[in-house]
Design an enzyme around this catalytic site. Structure first.
Site, PDB file in Angstrom:
ATOM      1  N   ASP A  17       0.826  -1.213   0.000  1.00  0.00           N
ATOM      2  CA  ASP A  17       0.000   0.000   0.000  1.00  0.00           C
ATOM      3  C   ASP A  17       0.862   1.267   0.000  1.00  0.00           C
ATOM      4  O   ASP A  17       1.956   1.266   0.562  1.00  0.00           O
ATOM      5  CB  ASP A  17      -0.902  -0.027   1.249  1.00  0.00           C
ATOM      6  CG  ASP A  17      -2.016   0.994   1.165  1.00  0.00           C
ATOM      7  OD1 ASP A  17      -2.280   1.516   0.059  1.00  0.00           O
ATOM      8  OD2 ASP A  17      -2.629   1.285   2.211  1.00  0.00           O
ATOM      9  N   ASN A  19       1.303   3.425  -2.957  1.00  0.00           N
ATOM     10  CA  ASN A  19       1.838   3.871  -4.254  1.00  0.00           C
ATOM     11  C   ASN A  19       1.335   5.272  -4.616  1.00  0.00           C
ATOM     12  O   ASN A  19       2.093   6.127  -5.078  1.00  0.00           O
ATOM     13  CB  ASN A  19       1.413   2.914  -5.377  1.00  0.00           C
ATOM     14  CG  ASN A  19       2.005   1.532  -5.210  1.00  0.00           C
ATOM     15  OD1 ASN A  19       2.860   1.320  -4.369  1.00  0.00           O
ATOM     16  ND2 ASN A  19       1.530   0.587  -6.014  1.00  0.00           N
ATOM     17  N   ASN A  65     -10.813  -2.675  -6.328  1.00  0.00           N
ATOM     18  CA  ASN A  65      -9.981  -1.767  -7.149  1.00  0.00           C
ATOM     19  C   ASN A  65     -10.585  -1.434  -8.516  1.00  0.00           C
ATOM     20  O   ASN A  65     -10.184  -0.466  -9.155  1.00  0.00           O
ATOM     21  CB  ASN A  65      -8.565  -2.344  -7.345  1.00  0.00           C
ATOM     22  CG  ASN A  65      -7.692  -2.240  -6.116  1.00  0.00           C
ATOM     23  OD1 ASN A  65      -6.760  -3.022  -5.931  1.00  0.00           O
ATOM     24  ND2 ASN A  65      -7.955  -1.275  -5.246  1.00  0.00           N
ATOM     25  N   ARG A  68     -11.716   2.197  -9.178  1.00  0.00           N
ATOM     26  CA  ARG A  68     -10.785   3.315  -9.427  1.00  0.00           C
ATOM     27  C   ARG A  68     -11.023   3.880 -10.819  1.00  0.00           C
ATOM     28  O   ARG A  68     -11.641   3.215 -11.669  1.00  0.00           O
ATOM     29  CB  ARG A  68      -9.354   2.825  -9.289  1.00  0.00           C
ATOM     30  CG  ARG A  68      -9.051   2.441  -7.864  1.00  0.00           C
ATOM     31  CD  ARG A  68      -7.599   2.153  -7.648  1.00  0.00           C
ATOM     32  NE  ARG A  68      -7.380   1.937  -6.230  1.00  0.00           N
ATOM     33  CZ  ARG A  68      -6.228   2.070  -5.606  1.00  0.00           C
ATOM     34  NH1 ARG A  68      -5.166   2.409  -6.298  1.00  0.00           N
ATOM     35  NH2 ARG A  68      -6.122   1.861  -4.312  1.00  0.00           N
TER      36      ARG A  68
HETATM   37  C1  FPP Z   1      -1.679   0.308  -3.400  1.00  0.00           C
HETATM   38  O1  FPP Z   1      -1.369   1.611  -3.668  1.00  0.00           O
HETATM   39  C2  FPP Z   1      -1.351  -0.671  -4.405  1.00  0.00           C
HETATM   40  C3  FPP Z   1      -2.229  -1.226  -5.311  1.00  0.00           C
HETATM   41  C4  FPP Z   1      -3.569  -0.764  -5.616  1.00  0.00           C
HETATM   42  C5  FPP Z   1      -1.860  -2.434  -6.021  1.00  0.00           C
HETATM   43  C6  FPP Z   1      -0.918  -2.249  -7.131  1.00  0.00           C
HETATM   44  C7  FPP Z   1       0.395  -2.717  -6.731  1.00  0.00           C
HETATM   45  C8  FPP Z   1       1.472  -2.578  -7.478  1.00  0.00           C
HETATM   46  C9  FPP Z   1       1.436  -1.922  -8.810  1.00  0.00           C
HETATM   47  C10 FPP Z   1       2.772  -3.078  -6.986  1.00  0.00           C
HETATM   48  C11 FPP Z   1       3.219  -4.399  -7.476  1.00  0.00           C
HETATM   49  C12 FPP Z   1       2.315  -5.147  -8.359  1.00  0.00           C
HETATM   50  C13 FPP Z   1       2.436  -6.422  -8.739  1.00  0.00           C
HETATM   51  C14 FPP Z   1       1.687  -6.874  -9.914  1.00  0.00           C
HETATM   52  C15 FPP Z   1       3.237  -7.431  -8.057  1.00  0.00           C
HETATM   53  P1  FPP Z   1      -2.525   2.698  -3.590  1.00  0.00           P
HETATM   54  O2  FPP Z   1      -2.793   3.134  -4.979  1.00  0.00           O
HETATM   55  O3  FPP Z   1      -3.726   2.150  -2.881  1.00  0.00           O
HETATM   56  O4  FPP Z   1      -1.826   3.800  -2.729  1.00  0.00           O
HETATM   57  P2  FPP Z   1      -2.548   4.978  -1.887  1.00  0.00           P
HETATM   58  O5  FPP Z   1      -3.311   4.322  -0.771  1.00  0.00           O
HETATM   59  O6  FPP Z   1      -1.375   5.764  -1.398  1.00  0.00           O
HETATM   60  O7  FPP Z   1      -3.420   5.732  -2.852  1.00  0.00           O
END
Ligand code: FPP
Length: 254
Positions: A17, A19, A65, A68
């Protein structure tokens, strides 16, 4: 007195979490955070290879997800496709089996086919398993397991009167072969499980790291393993039952 197991974890499951926040703090588009998140995932997969871990689960896309923005969902699918294309070779070279948990049949066709191919190609590998949770949600998993179990009862493959956890849990996505996670790790400072492996985590240790996923690395991962090794796992028993205290007389003899 506190007894720690000192044991190496066999299965770690990660909620990657942070990104989006990582990107926002740098004035970058969210997708840039996901792109860096892929690199962090790659690094952790390699770090896991240097430990005694047998199963590593990564929560890559939840059933929630899909809500989104469409651009972000499409970009995530592209990144996933890219990640799998690159990881395929690593998995084959290192004899790591790929498993997926979640409704992968609802993913875009090219991703679905790619996943099925890699699962097939790596299916005979026995040492380590990389599990990717894709289009995964624990409540959906329970509903799918109930459906699968009931179907098996109707077809005479399961006996309702004999239904125990062992019989039911093999209908979960994790099946009869993937053990419950010893440790659930979540990054970005959020302290919740967000519909992830809710039944399998009944006795898991939980580690919340403040680090945003794109900044997560080998050192942070090893730190989480150290945390786990200091935990005392009781599974409902008392500490003395799990790890009897050594009587003082015995101590003086050793
Ligand atoms: C959370 O960040 C992550 C995700 C929604 C999943 C996506 C994950 C990746 C791209 C990393 C690795 C992927 C693979 C295929 C192994 P968020 O967008 O929820 O972050 P935030 O809470 O800060 O908005």
């Amino acid at each position: 007195m506190k007894h720690s197991s000192g044991q190496e974890p066999r299965h770690i499951a990660i909620i990657m979490d942070g990104n989006g926040r990582w990107a926002r703090r740098r004035g970058l588009p969210r997708i840039e955070g996901h792109r860096r998140g892929i690199e962090a995932a790659r690094q952790v997969v390699r770090a896991a290879g240097d430990t005694e871990l047998r199963y590593l689960t990564l929560f890559a896309f939840s059933v929630e997800n899909w809500q989104r923005p469409r651009d972000e969902v499409n970009a995530l699918m592209d990144l996933l496709h890219h990640f799998l294309r690159e990881e395929r070779r690593y998995l084959l070279e290192n004899r790591i089996r790929l498993r997926c948990i979640g409704r992968i049949e609802d993913l875009p066709e090219r991703v679905n086919t790619q996943i099925r191919d890699i699962i097939e190609e790596t299916s005979t590998f026995e040492g380590r398993t990389l599990v990717i949770a894709l289009n995964y949600g624990a409540r959906t998993e329970v509903l799918d397991a109930v459906r699968s179990y009931c179907r098996a009862v109707t077809e005479g493959e399961e006996d309702l009167d004999q239904c125990g956890w062992e019989q039911f849990s093999r209908h979960l996505y994790t099946g009869a072969d993937i053990p419950d996670p010893d440790l659930i790790l979540r990054t970005s400072g959020e302290s919740r499980l967000s519909n992830f492996l809710l039944l399998q985590s009944a006795y898991s240790e939980i580690y919340f790291s403040p680090v945003l996923w794109p900044d997560f690395n080998r050192e942070e991962f090893m730190q989480a393993i150290q945390y786990y090794k200091q935990r005392e796992r009781r599974f409902g028993k008392t500490g003395d039952q799990v790890c009897p205290a050594v009587p003082e007389t015995a101590q003086s003899l050793t």
